[in-house]
Scaffold this motif. Structure first.
Motif, PDB file in Angstrom:
ATOM      1  N   MET A   1       5.604  -9.520  18.651  1.00 38.44           N
ATOM      2  CA  MET A   1       5.048  -8.172  18.482  1.00 38.44           C
ATOM      3  C   MET A   1       3.903  -8.196  17.487  1.00 38.44           C
ATOM      4  N   LYS A   2       2.817  -7.541  17.856  1.00 37.84           N
ATOM      5  CA  LYS A   2       1.713  -7.381  16.905  1.00 37.84           C
ATOM      6  C   LYS A   2       2.252  -6.572  15.738  1.00 37.84           C
ATOM      7  N   ARG A   3       1.881  -6.982  14.541  1.00 37.58           N
ATOM      8  CA  ARG A   3       2.448  -6.371  13.350  1.00 37.58           C
ATOM      9  C   ARG A   3       1.346  -5.853  12.428  1.00 37.58           C
ATOM     10  N   PRO A   4       1.723  -4.893  11.624  1.00 34.21           N
ATOM     11  CA  PRO A   4       2.952  -4.107  11.644  1.00 34.21           C
ATOM     12  C   PRO A   4       2.884  -2.970  12.658  1.00 34.21           C
ATOM     13  N   LEU A   5       4.046  -2.517  13.044  1.00 34.47           N
ATOM     14  CA  LEU A   5       4.189  -1.281  13.816  1.00 34.47           C
ATOM     15  C   LEU A   5       4.694  -0.259  12.810  1.00 34.47           C
ATOM     16  N   ILE A   6       3.925   0.786  12.592  1.00 35.51           N
ATOM     17  CA  ILE A   6       4.249   1.768  11.556  1.00 35.51           C
ATOM     18  C   ILE A   6       4.612   3.090  12.221  1.00 35.51           C
ATOM     19  N   GLU A   7       5.734   3.648  11.784  1.00 36.56           N
ATOM     20  CA  GLU A   7       6.191   4.933  12.306  1.00 36.56           C
ATOM     21  C   GLU A   7       6.180   5.939  11.158  1.00 36.56           C
ATOM     22  N   ARG A   8       5.429   7.015  11.353  1.00 33.88           N
ATOM     23  CA  ARG A   8       5.369   8.088  10.348  1.00 33.88           C
ATOM     24  C   ARG A   8       5.504   9.417  11.065  1.00 33.88           C
ATOM     25  N   ASP A   9       6.582  10.099  10.769  1.00 30.71           N
ATOM     26  CA  ASP A   9       6.825  11.431  11.346  1.00 30.71           C
ATOM     27  C   ASP A   9       6.684  11.437  12.870  1.00 30.71           C
ATOM     28  N   GLY A  10       7.223  10.426  13.518  1.00 28.76           N
ATOM     29  CA  GLY A  10       7.192  10.355  14.966  1.00 28.76           C
ATOM     30  C   GLY A  10       5.905   9.802  15.557  1.00 28.76           C
TER      31      GLY A  10
ATOM     32  N   TRP B   1      -2.959  -3.476  11.186  1.00 29.77           N
ATOM     33  CA  TRP B   1      -3.351  -3.077   9.842  1.00 29.77           C
ATOM     34  C   TRP B   1      -4.866  -3.174   9.714  1.00 29.77           C
ATOM     35  N   ASP B   2      -5.555  -2.633  10.713  1.00 25.11           N
ATOM     36  CA  ASP B   2      -7.007  -2.660  10.687  1.00 25.11           C
ATOM     37  C   ASP B   2      -7.534  -1.434   9.939  1.00 25.11           C
ATOM     38  N   GLN B   3      -8.847  -1.352   9.871  1.00 24.43           N
ATOM     39  CA  GLN B   3      -9.481  -0.267   9.136  1.00 24.43           C
ATOM     40  C   GLN B   3      -9.104   1.108   9.692  1.00 24.43           C
ATOM     41  N   ASN B   4      -9.014   1.220  11.001  1.00 21.57           N
ATOM     42  CA  ASN B   4      -8.671   2.508  11.625  1.00 21.57           C
ATOM     43  C   ASN B   4      -7.264   2.950  11.252  1.00 21.57           C
ATOM     44  N   THR B   5      -6.317   2.015  11.267  1.00 19.34           N
ATOM     45  CA  THR B   5      -4.938   2.346  10.901  1.00 19.34           C
ATOM     46  C   THR B   5      -4.865   2.754   9.439  1.00 19.34           C
ATOM     47  N   ARG B   6      -5.514   1.987   8.569  1.00 20.78           N
ATOM     48  CA  ARG B   6      -5.490   2.321   7.138  1.00 20.78           C
ATOM     49  C   ARG B   6      -6.092   3.697   6.888  1.00 20.78           C
ATOM     50  N   ALA B   7      -7.192   4.016   7.572  1.00 27.13           N
ATOM     51  CA  ALA B   7      -7.833   5.326   7.409  1.00 27.13           C
ATOM     52  C   ALA B   7      -6.918   6.443   7.902  1.00 27.13           C
ATOM     53  N   ALA B   8      -6.279   6.232   9.052  1.00 27.56           N
ATOM     54  CA  ALA B   8      -5.401   7.259   9.612  1.00 27.56           C
ATOM     55  C   ALA B   8      -4.193   7.536   8.714  1.00 27.56           C
ATOM     56  N   LEU B   9      -3.746   6.496   8.015  1.00 27.87           N
ATOM     57  CA  LEU B   9      -2.586   6.642   7.139  1.00 27.87           C
ATOM     58  C   LEU B   9      -2.961   7.045   5.717  1.00 27.87           C
ATOM     59  N   GLY B  10      -4.259   7.094   5.433  1.00 22.27           N
ATOM     60  CA  GLY B  10      -4.704   7.473   4.102  1.00 22.27           C
ATOM     61  C   GLY B  10      -4.598   6.354   3.082  1.00 22.27           C
ATOM     62  N   ALA B  11      -4.658   5.118   3.549  1.00 22.22           N
ATOM     63  CA  ALA B  11      -4.585   3.966   2.636  1.00 22.22           C
ATOM     64  C   ALA B  11      -5.976   3.685   2.068  1.00 22.22           C
ATOM     65  N   ALA B  12      -5.992   3.138   0.876  1.00 27.94           N
ATOM     66  CA  ALA B  12      -7.270   2.819   0.235  1.00 27.94           C
ATOM     67  C   ALA B  12      -7.869   1.548   0.802  1.00 27.94           C
TER      68      ALA B  12
ATOM     69  N   GLN C   1       0.824  -1.212   0.000  1.00 27.75           N
ATOM     70  CA  GLN C   1       0.000   0.000   0.000  1.00 27.75           C
ATOM     71  C   GLN C   1       0.859   1.265   0.000  1.00 27.75           C
ATOM     72  N   PHE C   2       2.048   1.169   0.618  1.00 23.77           N
ATOM     73  CA  PHE C   2       2.955   2.317   0.708  1.00 23.77           C
ATOM     74  C   PHE C   2       4.326   1.916   0.158  1.00 23.77           C
ATOM     75  N   PRO C   3       4.459   1.822  -1.159  1.00 27.43           N
ATOM     76  CA  PRO C   3       5.712   1.333  -1.755  1.00 27.43           C
ATOM     77  C   PRO C   3       6.924   2.226  -1.468  1.00 27.43           C
ATOM     78  N   ASP C   4       6.714   3.477  -1.097  1.00 23.58           N
ATOM     79  CA  ASP C   4       7.843   4.358  -0.787  1.00 23.58           C
ATOM     80  C   ASP C   4       8.354   4.178   0.636  1.00 23.58           C
ATOM     81  N   SER C   5       7.639   3.384   1.423  1.00 21.37           N
ATOM     82  CA  SER C   5       8.076   3.137   2.803  1.00 21.37           C
ATOM     83  C   SER C   5       9.092   2.001   2.812  1.00 21.37           C
ATOM     84  N   SER C   6       9.729   1.807   3.958  1.00 17.02           N
ATOM     85  CA  SER C   6      10.702   0.721   4.064  1.00 17.02           C
ATOM     86  C   SER C   6      10.261  -0.237   5.163  1.00 17.02           C
ATOM     87  N   LEU C   7      10.529  -1.519   4.931  1.00 19.54           N
ATOM     88  CA  LEU C   7      10.211  -2.554   5.909  1.00 19.54           C
ATOM     89  C   LEU C   7      11.458  -2.871   6.707  1.00 19.54           C
ATOM     90  N   VAL C   8      11.355  -2.791   8.012  1.00 17.89           N
ATOM     91  CA  VAL C   8      12.452  -3.166   8.905  1.00 17.89           C
ATOM     92  C   VAL C   8      12.078  -4.508   9.510  1.00 17.89           C
TER      93      VAL C   8
END
Length: 105
Positions: free
Chosen positions: A79-88, A94-105, A18-25
């Motif tokens: 660890m529950k996954r994923p843990l996503i860090e964006r601008d701190g 990866w539920d509906q709330n997380t996708r909405a907050a990140l602007g994912a389709a 969904q976010f190809p410009d991000s990096s997976l650690v």
């Protein structure tokens, strides 16, 4: 944006797609940056530990009763996954709330 998880985790791969410009650690191979695990635990508490995982089911009762941060350091796959860090800001899962907050389709 950084996605912390496991490279073979289907949910982490969905987030990365969904976010190809991000990096997976890969937390199993690369570990977590200093302070991030503590910050995530401070924000999400017990929800950070995935008690539905096969790793959790393989632990003894004594291990399960251990301190959560120590368990996560010893067994990163807990660890529950994923843990996503964006601008701190941190997002867990990866539920509906997380996708909405990140602007994912």
């Amino acid at each position: 944006m950084k996605i912390y998880g496991l490279k073979n985790c289907d949910t982490c791969r969905k987030a990365l797609k969904q976010f190809p410009d991000s990096s997976l650690v890969d937390i199993r191979a690369d570990g977590m940056p200093d302070g991030l695990l503590e910050a995530a635990y401070a924000e999400f508490g017990a929800k950070l530990v995935n008690t539905r995982s096969t790793t959790w089911r393989g632990l003894s009762e004594a291990e399960r009763g251990g301190e959560p941060l120590a368990l996560l350091r010893t067994h990163p796959a807990l660890m529950k996954r994923p843990l996503i860090e964006r601008d701190g800001e941190l997002f867990l899962g990866w539920d509906q709330n997380t996708r909405a907050a990140l602007g994912a389709a």
